[in-house]
Write a protein that holds these residues in place. Structure first.
Motif, PDB file in Angstrom:
ATOM      1  N   ARG A 258       4.102  -5.635  -4.107  1.00  9.22           N
ATOM      2  CA  ARG A 258       4.592  -3.837  -3.108  1.00  9.22           C
ATOM      3  C   ARG A 258       2.524  -4.146  -2.528  1.00  9.22           C
ATOM      4  NH1 ARG A 258       5.002  -0.435  -7.067  1.00  9.22           N
ATOM      5  NH2 ARG A 258       7.165  -0.332  -7.001  1.00  9.22           N
ATOM      6  N   SER A 259       1.950  -5.119  -2.975  1.00  9.59           N
ATOM      7  CA  SER A 259       0.954  -5.207  -2.123  1.00  9.59           C
ATOM      8  C   SER A 259       0.517  -6.164  -0.819  1.00  9.59           C
ATOM      9  CB  SER A 259      -0.658  -5.333  -3.511  1.00  9.59           C
ATOM     10  OG  SER A 259      -2.178  -4.937  -1.937  1.00  9.59           O
TER      11      SER A 259
ATOM     12  N   ASP B  60       2.975  -6.438   0.551  1.00  4.67           N
ATOM     13  CA  ASP B  60       4.470  -6.013   0.883  1.00  4.67           C
ATOM     14  C   ASP B  60       3.663  -4.770   2.367  1.00  4.67           C
ATOM     15  OD1 ASP B  60       6.130  -7.480   0.518  1.00  4.67           O
ATOM     16  OD2 ASP B  60       7.217  -5.885  -0.502  1.00  4.67           O
ATOM     17  N   ASP B  61       2.227  -4.045   1.522  1.00  2.00           N
ATOM     18  CA  ASP B  61       1.529  -2.689   2.200  1.00  2.00           C
ATOM     19  C   ASP B  61       0.881  -3.372   3.114  1.00  2.00           C
ATOM     20  OD1 ASP B  61       3.051  -1.064   1.208  1.00  2.00           O
ATOM     21  OD2 ASP B  61       1.086  -0.909  -0.633  1.00  2.00           O
ATOM     22  N   ARG B  62       0.238  -4.655   2.773  1.00  2.00           N
ATOM     23  CA  ARG B  62      -1.073  -5.283   3.150  1.00  2.00           C
ATOM     24  C   ARG B  62       0.254  -5.822   4.926  1.00  2.00           C
ATOM     25  NH1 ARG B  62      -2.774  -7.864  -1.126  1.00  2.00           N
ATOM     26  NH2 ARG B  62      -1.696  -9.162  -0.798  1.00  2.00           N
TER      27      ARG B  62
ATOM     28  N   ASP C 172       2.931   0.856   8.398  1.00  3.18           N
ATOM     29  CA  ASP C 172       2.887   1.263   7.886  1.00  3.18           C
ATOM     30  C   ASP C 172       2.553   3.329   8.247  1.00  3.18           C
ATOM     31  OD1 ASP C 172       0.570   1.022   9.442  1.00  3.18           O
ATOM     32  OD2 ASP C 172      -1.219   0.746   7.438  1.00  3.18           O
TER      33      ASP C 172
END
Length: 185
Positions: free
Chosen positions: A162-163, A165-167, A175
């Protein structure tokens, strides 16, 4: 399920992970979600006093379990139809557990997880005084710990993904939540 933890040991430990291990074990044993458990981490001196007073054995130990008397002693409290109850107290001694962790080749946190599951099983009526009891209890303890480790690792992998993917979305500028058409200020 209510699990209270108090660290009076003077040793810094991951209290949340100890609570997670206890909750996981209680869930696996199908203990009522209304059950209550207390976990206390103590110094070597306090553990030695408890060990001598309640077990009549010299010196400190790693874990002690104090089940509450209100449980029905004619059947195991982990039975599916068990009523909500105050299970009791698990007392851990991190200073004692450090040496065991070192000898076993794993971290103090892993040793405390093992001891927590061990204590939960004692509260549920399991024992290891006889060979057959020991085989049952330690087999169950091993299975619960392996499943807990696997579940914990899966959560860590999911969080890492998840981290990442967020980056990636942030780098691509994706985002930000787009406003629906016609609602722009």
């Amino acid at each position: 399920m209510s699990i209270e933890i108090a660290n009076e040991s003077g040793v810094g430990v991951d209290e949340a992970s100890i609570v997670s291990a206890a909750r996981f074990a209680l869930d696996k044993m199908e203990v009522s979600p209304l059950a209550e458990l207390s976990v206390l981490l103590v110094t070597l001196d306090v553990m030695e006093d408890l060990h001598e007073r309640w077990m009549d054995l010299p010196g400190p130990t790693d874990v002690m379990a104090f089940p509450m008397d209100e449980l029905d002693s004619t059947r195991r409290p982990d039975a599916a139809d068990a009523s909500p109850a105050l299970l009791g107290d698990i007392v851990l001694c991190p200073a004692f557990a450090k040496d065991q962790a070192h000898t076993a080749g794993h971290s103090l946190t892993e040793e405390l997880h093992l001891l927590t599951v061990h204590g939960v099983l004692h509260l549920l009526g399991y024992d290891h005084a006889e060979p057959a009891e020991e085989k049952e209890m330690f087999g169950l303890q091993k299975r619960i710990l392996n499943e807990f480790r696997a579940a914990t690792a899966a959560v860590r992998r999911q969080d890492a993904q998840r981290s990442a993917d967020d980056r990636l979305l942030g780098t691509a500028g994706l985002d930000r939540v787009a406003e629906p058409p016609g609602e722009a200020g």
